[in-house]
Design a protein around this motif. Structure first.
Motif, short mmCIF file in Angstrom:
data_model
loop_
_atom_site.label_atom_id
_atom_site.label_comp_id
_atom_site.label_asym_id
_atom_site.label_seq_id
_atom_site.Cartn_x
_atom_site.Cartn_y
_atom_site.Cartn_z
N GLY A 242 82.16 11.29 -4.72
CA GLY A 242 81.02 10.42 -4.38
C GLY A 242 80.22 11.03 -3.24
N ASN A 243 79.81 10.20 -2.31
CA ASN A 243 78.92 10.67 -1.25
C ASN A 243 79.60 11.46 -0.14
N VAL A 244 80.92 11.53 -0.14
CA VAL A 244 81.55 12.36 0.89
C VAL A 244 81.77 13.80 0.41
N ILE B 202 86.55 8.09 -13.83
CA ILE B 202 85.38 8.81 -14.35
C ILE B 202 84.24 8.77 -13.33
N ASP B 203 83.39 9.78 -13.39
CA ASP B 203 82.20 9.77 -12.54
C ASP B 203 81.04 10.41 -13.29
N LYS B 204 79.86 9.87 -13.09
CA LYS B 204 78.70 10.43 -13.81
C LYS B 204 78.21 11.72 -13.18
N ARG B 205 78.59 11.96 -11.93
CA ARG B 205 78.19 13.22 -11.29
C ARG B 205 79.06 14.35 -11.81
N GLY C 53 84.27 8.01 -5.87
CA GLY C 53 84.04 8.01 -4.42
C GLY C 53 85.31 7.58 -3.70
N LEU C 54 85.19 7.28 -2.41
CA LEU C 54 86.37 6.90 -1.63
C LEU C 54 87.01 5.62 -2.16
N PHE C 55 86.18 4.64 -2.53
CA PHE C 55 86.77 3.38 -3.01
C PHE C 55 87.62 3.63 -4.26
N GLY C 56 87.02 4.27 -5.26
CA GLY C 56 87.73 4.51 -6.51
C GLY C 56 88.93 5.42 -6.33
N GLY D 103 83.30 -1.17 -3.41
CA GLY D 103 82.53 -0.03 -2.93
C GLY D 103 81.12 -0.43 -2.54
N ARG D 104 80.42 0.50 -1.96
CA ARG D 104 79.12 0.22 -1.33
C ARG D 104 78.04 -0.22 -2.32
N LEU D 105 78.10 0.29 -3.55
CA LEU D 105 77.04 -0.03 -4.53
C LEU D 105 77.30 -1.35 -5.23
N ILE E 167 80.53 11.82 -16.80
CA ILE E 167 80.60 10.71 -17.76
C ILE E 167 79.98 9.46 -17.15
N ASP E 168 78.90 9.02 -17.76
CA ASP E 168 78.25 7.79 -17.30
C ASP E 168 78.84 6.62 -18.09
N PHE E 169 79.39 5.69 -17.34
CA PHE E 169 80.01 4.50 -17.93
C PHE E 169 79.09 3.83 -18.95
N PHE E 170 77.80 3.76 -18.65
CA PHE E 170 76.89 3.00 -19.50
C PHE E 170 76.51 3.72 -20.79
N ARG F 183 76.10 -3.09 0.09
CA ARG F 183 76.24 -3.13 1.55
C ARG F 183 76.45 -1.75 2.10
N TYR F 184 75.92 -1.50 3.28
CA TYR F 184 76.25 -0.24 3.94
C TYR F 184 77.65 -0.36 4.53
N TYR F 185 78.52 0.56 4.16
CA TYR F 185 79.87 0.62 4.71
C TYR F 185 80.13 2.01 5.23
N ASP F 186 80.82 2.12 6.35
CA ASP F 186 81.33 3.42 6.77
C ASP F 186 82.59 3.74 5.97
N MET F 187 82.98 5.01 6.04
CA MET F 187 84.12 5.45 5.24
C MET F 187 85.40 4.66 5.54
N HIS F 188 85.66 4.45 6.83
CA HIS F 188 86.91 3.75 7.16
C HIS F 188 86.90 2.31 6.61
N GLY G 216 74.42 13.87 3.05
CA GLY G 216 74.21 13.41 4.41
C GLY G 216 75.44 13.62 5.28
N ALA G 217 75.20 13.75 6.59
CA ALA G 217 76.26 14.05 7.55
C ALA G 217 77.33 12.97 7.53
N HIS G 218 78.57 13.35 7.43
CA HIS G 218 79.68 12.40 7.44
C HIS G 218 80.67 12.71 8.55
N ILE G 219 80.76 11.79 9.49
CA ILE G 219 81.71 11.94 10.60
C ILE G 219 82.68 10.78 10.51
N PHE G 220 83.95 11.11 10.45
CA PHE G 220 84.94 10.04 10.30
C PHE G 220 85.27 9.44 11.66
P1 FDA Z 1 80.21 6.40 -3.47
O1 FDA Z 1 78.74 6.31 -3.66
O2 FDA Z 1 80.73 7.50 -2.65
O3 FDA Z 1 80.93 6.48 -4.88
C1 FDA Z 1 80.46 5.80 -6.03
C2 FDA Z 1 80.59 6.74 -7.20
O4 FDA Z 1 80.35 6.03 -8.40
C3 FDA Z 1 79.59 7.88 -7.16
O5 FDA Z 1 80.25 9.11 -7.21
C4 FDA Z 1 78.74 7.64 -8.40
O6 FDA Z 1 78.32 8.86 -9.03
C5 FDA Z 1 79.69 6.88 -9.29
N1 FDA Z 1 79.01 6.07 -10.29
C6 FDA Z 1 78.05 5.14 -10.10
N2 FDA Z 1 77.64 4.63 -11.27
C7 FDA Z 1 78.37 5.23 -12.23
C8 FDA Z 1 78.39 5.12 -13.64
N3 FDA Z 1 77.57 4.29 -14.29
N4 FDA Z 1 79.26 5.89 -14.33
C9 FDA Z 1 80.08 6.74 -13.69
N5 FDA Z 1 80.10 6.88 -12.36
C10 FDA Z 1 79.25 6.14 -11.62
N6 FDA Z 1 80.33 6.86 6.79
C11 FDA Z 1 81.04 7.22 7.90
O7 FDA Z 1 82.12 6.68 8.12
N7 FDA Z 1 80.57 8.18 8.74
C12 FDA Z 1 79.37 8.81 8.54
O8 FDA Z 1 78.98 9.67 9.33
C13 FDA Z 1 78.62 8.45 7.37
N8 FDA Z 1 77.44 9.05 7.11
C14 FDA Z 1 76.66 8.62 6.05
C15 FDA Z 1 75.40 9.19 5.86
C16 FDA Z 1 74.60 8.74 4.83
C17 FDA Z 1 73.24 9.36 4.64
C18 FDA Z 1 75.04 7.70 3.99
C19 FDA Z 1 74.15 7.15 2.91
C20 FDA Z 1 76.30 7.16 4.16
C21 FDA Z 1 77.13 7.61 5.20
N9 FDA Z 1 78.41 7.09 5.39
C22 FDA Z 1 79.14 7.46 6.51
C23 FDA Z 1 78.98 6.09 4.45
C24 FDA Z 1 79.85 6.70 3.34
O9 FDA Z 1 79.08 7.60 2.58
C25 FDA Z 1 80.39 5.59 2.41
O10 FDA Z 1 81.16 4.70 3.16
C26 FDA Z 1 81.26 6.05 1.25
O11 FDA Z 1 80.86 7.25 0.70
C27 FDA Z 1 81.26 4.97 0.17
O12 FDA Z 1 82.17 5.25 -0.87
P2 FDA Z 1 82.07 4.49 -2.26
O13 FDA Z 1 83.23 4.91 -3.07
O14 FDA Z 1 81.85 3.05 -2.02
O15 FDA Z 1 80.67 4.98 -2.90
#
Ligand code: FDA
Length: 370
Positions: A40-42, A32-35, A12-15, A341-343, A213-216, A347-352, A56-60
């Motif tokens: 990630g979510n962007v 690595i990512d399991k997806r 995702g963005l953090f990694g 990162g968010r997980l 690839i799932d880490f676990f 915590r809920y974090y926006d992209m920035h 889900g909709a992502h607006i920076f």
């Molecule tokens: P992210 O979830 O993207 O990445 C984590 C990655 O780790 C995933 O790809 C996952 O598959 C992987 N992973 C987890 N466990 C693993 C394992 N065991 N092995 C391998 N890989 C593993 N922000 C904003 O600024 N504007 C917006 O409009 C929005 N809109 C929005 C809508 C919705 C519905 C949500 C839920 C969120 C938003 N956001 C947002 C927030 C934005 O999605 C968020 O800030 C970032 O995607 C977070 O990036 P991370 O890298 O933290 O997590």
């Protein structure tokens, strides 16, 4: 001597930001990512030439020039401004709550007229110490706005009656006494031209990545590849749920291809009323002013969550915060693992904010090393 300096779990963005910055500092990274995809979510899926926001909709948007300059290294942003609409009781209204909304709701034309109604309703329905979300909203904004835009939407979102939801979910309900439909107040806003994948690809260019690839599934072998692990997955999963499971709200996305050029005339339309089980419809092409013959829309359904589903919104109640604190304490003991990162932060974090926290983490580490 290990093969990598960093094993980064999660693309995702953090990694991705972490990997990019560390690679610039001559560290060897494996992401690595399991997806089955990076980002990630962007991540966006290209269909019919349209970037579909799959999670889900992502607006920076940001106020931080440093973060804006940072993302602009990887993509040019268009001038999309988020101006959602709300369909409430059969009528369309502008959001966020502003003079257009008030005109549509009451026919008021001046800020003074609108303010009089809102202040009057706050006085009439508000209470001194709100005990639930409904009382909180009534105290902040009055009856009409609460009933037209907040009550049913929020009940769908959380799957709980507004009178059973805690007041703290709504801290503020900003209203704007100008005719301004720009949802965000930030100086910088837009959608990356070419979609978010452009940014992710730019960040990860030249870096070794592995998807599916799932880490676990192979934890010991994977950990042995690198000096340090950057973990961006769920923090409770990392510790095998030993203090219990952290709870989330999930979402289900129903994508639909329509053989029309323009379905709803706007990227985001909220559906307030309870007769619709979804909370909004996204029409993706409008994020990029698309001119394709067809269009793709997505209905967003809030759902309860279990381990088999995507975790979207952390449920920040006392129970979960207590559980999280225990994991957080535990995480401080794992010296070779960096959590981010968010997980991992639950915590809920926006992209920035995620980009900023990843950059900060990198700076902290590099400071100690030199
Ligand atoms: P992210 O979830 O993207 O990445 C984590 C990655 O780790 C995933 O790809 C996952 O598959 C992987 N992973 C987890 N466990 C693993 C394992 N065991 N092995 C391998 N890989 C593993 N922000 C904003 O600024 N504007 C917006 O409009 C929005 N809109 C929005 C809508 C919705 C519905 C949500 C839920 C969120 C938003 N956001 C947002 C927030 C934005 O999605 C968020 O800030 C970032 O995607 C977070 O990036 P991370 O890298 O933290 O997590």
């Amino acid at each position: 001597e290990k093969k990598y300096d960093y094993l980064i779990v999660g693309a995702g963005l953090f990694g991705s930001v972490f990997a990019h910055e560390m690679t610039k500092h001559n560290k060897k990274c494996l992401v690595i990512d399991k997806r089955e995809h990076l980002g990630g979510n962007v991540y966006c899926e290209q269909k019919e030439g349209i970037n579909v926001h799959k999670y889900g909709a992502h607006i920076f948007h940001t106020n931080d020039k440093r973060i804006w300059d940072y993302v602009n290294q990887f993509a040019t942003f268009n001038n999309y401004i988020n101006s959602p609409l709300s369909l409430s009781k059969g009528k369309l209204y502008n959001l966020p709550f502003n003079m257009n909304t008030f005109y549509q709701l009451w026919g008021t034309k001046t800020p003074r007229e609108a303010k009089e109604i809102i202040d009057g309703q706050i006085k009439e329905y508000g209470v001194k110490s709100p005990k639930n979300l409904e009382e909180q909203a009534l105290s902040l904004i009055g009856k009409d706005i609460y009933e037209t835009f907040i009550k049913e939407y929020t009940e769908k979102q959380w799957g709980t009656k507004a009178t059973d939801l805690p007041a703290f979910i709504i801290k503020r309900l900003p209203v704007r006494y100008t005719y301004n439909n720009n949802y965000f107040n930030d100086i910088y806003q837009g959608i990356p031209i070419g979609g978010y994948n452009t940014i992710i690809n730019g960040l990860l260019e030249g870096i070794e990545t592995k998807t599916n690839i799932d880490f676990f599934e192979d934890r010991v072998a994977l950990e042995s590849l690198a000096d340090k692990v950057v973990y961006t997955g769920k923090i409770d999963e990392f510790f095998d749920y030993k203090y219990g499971q952290l709870e989330y709200r999930s979402l289900r996305f129903e994508h639909e291809l329509h053989d029309v050029e323009n379905y709803q005339g706007n990227a985001v339309v909220n559906y307030n009323d309870s007769e619709y089980k979804f909370t909004r419809i996204i029409e993706h092409k409008h994020f990029e002013f698309g001119k394709q013959d067809k269009t793709i829309i997505t209905r967003e359904y809030p759902e309860s969550w279990d381990r088999g589903k995507e975790a979207y919104y952390p449920i920040n109640n006392d129970r979960n915060q207590d559980v999280f604190k225990k994991y957080k304490e535990e995480s401080k003991k794992s010296k070779h693992v960096i959590f981010g990162g968010r997980l991992a932060e639950y915590r809920y974090y926006d992209m920035h904010q995620i980009i900023a926290s990843s950059l900060t983490k990198v700076e902290e580490i590099l400071k100690i090393e030199v």
